[in-house]
Design a protein around this motif. Structure first.
Motif, short mmCIF file in Angstrom:
data_model
loop_
_atom_site.label_atom_id
_atom_site.label_comp_id
_atom_site.label_asym_id
_atom_site.label_seq_id
_atom_site.Cartn_x
_atom_site.Cartn_y
_atom_site.Cartn_z
N GLU A 24 13.61 13.46 11.80
CA GLU A 24 12.51 13.65 10.87
C GLU A 24 12.74 12.90 9.56
O GLU A 24 11.80 12.48 8.90
N ARG A 25 13.99 12.70 9.18
CA ARG A 25 14.31 12.02 7.92
C ARG A 25 14.54 10.53 8.09
O ARG A 25 14.65 9.81 7.11
N SER A 26 14.65 10.04 9.30
CA SER A 26 14.99 8.63 9.53
C SER A 26 13.78 7.83 9.99
O SER A 26 13.23 8.08 11.05
N PRO A 27 13.34 6.83 9.19
CA PRO A 27 12.18 6.04 9.59
C PRO A 27 12.43 5.24 10.87
O PRO A 27 11.50 4.93 11.59
N SER A 28 13.68 4.92 11.17
CA SER A 28 13.96 4.17 12.40
C SER A 28 13.70 5.03 13.64
O SER A 28 13.45 4.50 14.71
N VAL A 29 13.73 6.34 13.49
CA VAL A 29 13.45 7.24 14.60
C VAL A 29 11.98 7.60 14.65
O VAL A 29 11.34 7.55 15.69
N ARG A 30 11.41 7.93 13.50
CA ARG A 30 10.03 8.42 13.49
C ARG A 30 8.99 7.31 13.38
O ARG A 30 7.82 7.55 13.50
N GLY A 31 9.41 6.07 13.09
CA GLY A 31 8.46 4.98 12.92
C GLY A 31 8.13 4.77 11.45
O GLY A 31 8.81 5.27 10.57
N ALA A 32 7.07 4.04 11.18
CA ALA A 32 6.67 3.74 9.81
C ALA A 32 6.22 5.00 9.09
O ALA A 32 5.84 5.99 9.71
N ASP A 33 6.25 4.94 7.75
CA ASP A 33 5.90 6.09 6.95
C ASP A 33 5.23 5.60 5.68
O ASP A 33 5.55 4.53 5.17
N TRP A 34 4.31 6.37 5.13
CA TRP A 34 3.72 6.04 3.84
C TRP A 34 3.64 7.31 3.00
O TRP A 34 3.70 8.41 3.50
N ARG A 35 3.51 7.10 1.67
CA ARG A 35 3.37 8.21 0.74
C ARG A 35 2.85 7.70 -0.59
O ARG A 35 2.75 6.49 -0.79
N THR A 36 2.53 8.60 -1.48
CA THR A 36 2.15 8.20 -2.83
C THR A 36 3.37 8.34 -3.73
O THR A 36 4.25 9.17 -3.48
N ALA A 37 3.42 7.50 -4.77
CA ALA A 37 4.56 7.51 -5.69
C ALA A 37 4.10 6.99 -7.04
O ALA A 37 3.13 6.24 -7.13
N THR A 38 4.83 7.35 -8.08
CA THR A 38 4.52 6.89 -9.43
C THR A 38 5.36 5.67 -9.76
O THR A 38 6.59 5.69 -9.61
N VAL A 39 4.70 4.61 -10.21
CA VAL A 39 5.39 3.37 -10.56
C VAL A 39 6.18 3.57 -11.84
O VAL A 39 5.65 4.06 -12.84
N THR A 40 7.47 3.19 -11.79
CA THR A 40 8.35 3.35 -12.96
C THR A 40 8.82 2.01 -13.53
O THR A 40 9.36 1.98 -14.63
N ALA A 41 8.64 0.91 -12.78
CA ALA A 41 9.02 -0.42 -13.26
C ALA A 41 8.19 -1.46 -12.51
O ALA A 41 7.83 -1.28 -11.35
N VAL A 42 7.89 -2.57 -13.22
CA VAL A 42 7.08 -3.65 -12.65
C VAL A 42 7.84 -4.96 -12.81
O VAL A 42 8.36 -5.26 -13.88
N ALA A 43 7.92 -5.74 -11.72
CA ALA A 43 8.50 -7.09 -11.76
C ALA A 43 7.47 -8.06 -11.20
O ALA A 43 6.35 -7.68 -10.86
N ALA A 44 7.84 -9.34 -11.11
CA ALA A 44 6.89 -10.37 -10.69
C ALA A 44 6.27 -10.10 -9.33
O ALA A 44 5.06 -10.22 -9.15
N THR A 45 7.07 -9.73 -8.34
CA THR A 45 6.54 -9.51 -6.99
C THR A 45 6.84 -8.12 -6.45
O THR A 45 6.51 -7.83 -5.30
N THR A 46 7.46 -7.27 -7.26
CA THR A 46 7.81 -5.93 -6.81
C THR A 46 7.42 -4.88 -7.85
O THR A 46 7.17 -5.21 -9.01
#
Length: 100
Positions: A24-46
């Motif tokens: 349940e905790r490993s994306p390699s087992v359960r497949g892709a995952d998405w969620r919402t998150a708060t942005v704390t830093a911004v760079a050119a491409t990330t």
């Protein structure tokens, strides 16, 4: 006193539950995952959101610290930031026209 069969069954159940929790905790087992998150830093491409560095999609324009964004992790562990969820465009200011 438990029989050897009952003890073996209990052990098998415990191993199965442990594997389920790990999966349940490993994306390699359960497949892709998405969620919402708060942005704390911004760079050119990330952007960094909730401590996760995510490659930013081209459509995620003008990211700002404080954005609530959708981030997604592929099954091999790579992260992307799909874009902002917050209402409005923080790069614009609403103008009002006076009665003339």
């Amino acid at each position: 006193m438990k029989s050897a069969h009952a003890s073996t069954r209990d052990l098998a159940w415990a191993v199965q539950q442990s594997a389920k929790k790990a999966g349940e905790r490993s994306p390699s087992v359960r497949g892709a995952d998405w969620r919402t998150a708060t942005v704390t830093a911004v760079a050119a491409t990330t952007v960094t959101a909730d401590g996760v560095v995510c490659r930013r999609m081209d459509t995620y324009t003008m990211p700002l610290v404080g954005d609530v964004a959708v981030i997604s992790q592929s099954s091999n562990g790579n992260w992307i930031a799909l874009g902002r969820l917050s209402a409005g465009d923080p790069g614009w200011t609403t103008a009002t026209l006076g009665a003339g």
